[in-house]
Design a protein around this motif. Structure first.
Motif, PDB file in Angstrom:
ATOM      1  N   THR A 109     -14.637  -0.186  42.411  1.00  0.00           N
ATOM      2  CA  THR A 109     -13.552  -1.090  42.804  1.00  0.00           C
ATOM      3  C   THR A 109     -13.698  -1.522  44.266  1.00  0.00           C
ATOM      4  O   THR A 109     -13.515  -2.694  44.598  1.00  0.00           O
ATOM      5  CB  THR A 109     -12.192  -0.401  42.573  1.00  0.00           C
ATOM      6  OG1 THR A 109     -12.107  -0.068  41.184  1.00  0.00           O
ATOM      7  CG2 THR A 109     -11.033  -1.299  42.953  1.00  0.00           C
ATOM      8  N   ASP A 151      -9.977  -3.046  34.447  1.00  0.00           N
ATOM      9  CA  ASP A 151      -9.729  -1.604  34.383  1.00  0.00           C
ATOM     10  C   ASP A 151      -8.218  -1.375  34.272  1.00  0.00           C
ATOM     11  O   ASP A 151      -7.467  -1.853  35.126  1.00  0.00           O
ATOM     12  CB  ASP A 151     -10.279  -0.942  35.663  1.00  0.00           C
ATOM     13  CG  ASP A 151     -10.105   0.569  35.662  1.00  0.00           C
ATOM     14  OD1 ASP A 151      -9.455   1.108  34.751  1.00  0.00           O
ATOM     15  OD2 ASP A 151     -10.611   1.211  36.601  1.00  0.00           O
ATOM     16  N   ASN A 205      -6.776  -0.792  39.832  1.00  0.00           N
ATOM     17  CA  ASN A 205      -7.001  -0.486  41.254  1.00  0.00           C
ATOM     18  C   ASN A 205      -7.402  -1.723  42.058  1.00  0.00           C
ATOM     19  O   ASN A 205      -6.992  -1.871  43.209  1.00  0.00           O
ATOM     20  CB  ASN A 205      -8.095   0.584  41.418  1.00  0.00           C
ATOM     21  CG  ASN A 205      -7.671   1.937  40.894  1.00  0.00           C
ATOM     22  OD1 ASN A 205      -8.488   2.707  40.413  1.00  0.00           O
ATOM     23  ND2 ASN A 205      -6.379   2.240  40.957  1.00  0.00           N
ATOM     24  N   ASP A 263     -14.580  -5.975  37.699  1.00  0.00           N
ATOM     25  CA  ASP A 263     -14.479  -4.546  38.005  1.00  0.00           C
ATOM     26  C   ASP A 263     -14.241  -3.780  36.696  1.00  0.00           C
ATOM     27  O   ASP A 263     -13.268  -4.035  35.988  1.00  0.00           O
ATOM     28  CB  ASP A 263     -13.304  -4.300  38.972  1.00  0.00           C
ATOM     29  CG  ASP A 263     -13.242  -2.846  39.425  1.00  0.00           C
ATOM     30  OD1 ASP A 263     -14.303  -2.183  39.446  1.00  0.00           O
ATOM     31  OD2 ASP A 263     -12.135  -2.368  39.754  1.00  0.00           O
TER      32      ASP A 263
HETATM   33 MG   LIG Z   1     -12.258   1.539  40.013  1.00  0.00          MG
END
Ligand SMILES: [Mg+2]
Ligand SMILES: Nc1ncnc2c1ncn2[C@@H]1O[C@H](COP(=O)(O)OP(=O)(O)OP(=O)(O)O)[C@@H](O)[C@H]1O
Length: 258
Positions: free
Chosen positions: A17, A40, A44, A127
């Protein structure tokens, strides 16, 4: 053609991330138009950019379930950035695969969704979560390039073998144009013998795949995360900013001029 980079590693906490967010901002600062896709359920990357998740009406999971949903309803522009848009994530993304049972060829859904808007961007940075499941598969099918972030620790090479095999399979069966060459060492401390040994081993086992740029261990990078800022906003003079600036330039040289 644009460049779509999936930031992966099935291992948790290796700086995926951190790399996705700072590379996205680094490329934006080189004058490129960039879309950051938070794929994700931990969301994050969304938080790292200081986006208030409570205020989001639609997130990535809606794109998977709602075939008629216009992607512009999920897309947000980050305040203060002209060249960086975000597709934010939320926790329900964890249940996307389950909810889609019965839908054929599920691993192409993200690729199809991004095809609607990819012409608007020079780069799409995705990500991924710390596993090789449904969401990572979708990212690797949608991507032109896989960037594996490696934390220099004991079992790193075994993990690298596994992800390379999985990506090779996706390349052979679904996405023949997927380039598997980008391995990035992050959180690297050149004073540690173990780190140096792992760098050497990756170079020998996977010749030509390692980025020249190495991301050094730098506490300013984690401080930036907790402030909801990229390293370029938080501390542009730090080692972290220097390293991600160099990575952005190297990515541009390697992948940017297709
Ligand atoms: Mg991550
Ligand atoms: N170069 C670095 N120096 C110091 N700390 C770092 C560095 N890169 C990342 N970190 C810190 O390491 C932690 C893990 O980083 P990050 O969240 O980017 O990993 P991740 O691979 O995305 O994790 P996950 O698998 O849970 O998604 C964070 O606290 C982050 O701030």
């Amino acid at each position: 053609m644009n460049t779509r980079i999936a930031i992966t590693n099935q291992k948790g906490g290796v700086a995926k991330t951190t790399t996705a967010v700072n590379l996205a901002d680094g490329l934006q600062r080189l004058g490129r138009s960039v879309l950051l896709v938070d794929s994700d359920p931990q969301a994050n990357a969304t938080s790292h950019l200081g986006i208030d998740r409570k205020r989001l009406r639609k997130t990535m999971d809606n794109l998977y379930y709602e075939a008629d949903l216009d992607i512009s309803e999920v897309l947000i522009s980050r305040n203060g950035f002209t060249g960086l848009d975000v597709l934010p994530a939320g926790e329900p993304l964890a249940y996307a695969e389950q909810k889609l049972s019965g839908v054929p060829v599920k691993e192409k859904l993200l690729s199809e969704r991004l095809a609607e808007i990819e012409g608007n961007y020079d780069y799409i940075i995705i990500d991924c979560p710390p596993n090789l499941g449904f969401l990572t598969m979708n990212a690797l099918v949608a991507a032109t390039d896989m960037l594996v972030v490696i934390k220099p620790e004991y079992f790193a090479l075994e993990g690298l073998m596994r992800i390379s095999q999985k990506a090779e399979m996706i390349k052979q069966r679904i996405n023949p144009d997927l380039n598997l060459s980008g391995y990035l060492l992050a959180n690297y401390d050149g004073r540690k013998n173990q780190h140096k040994a792992i760098r050497k081993a990756v170079k020998e086992k996977f010749p030509g795949k390692l980025f020249q740029t190495i991301i050094r261990t730098n506490a300013r990078l984690s401080n930036a995360t907790s402030q909801g800022q990229t390293i370029f906003e938080y501390d542009p003079k730090s080692h972290g900013a220097t390293d991600y600036r160099n990575l952005s330039t190297e990515v541009e040289e390697r992948y940017g001029r297709r």
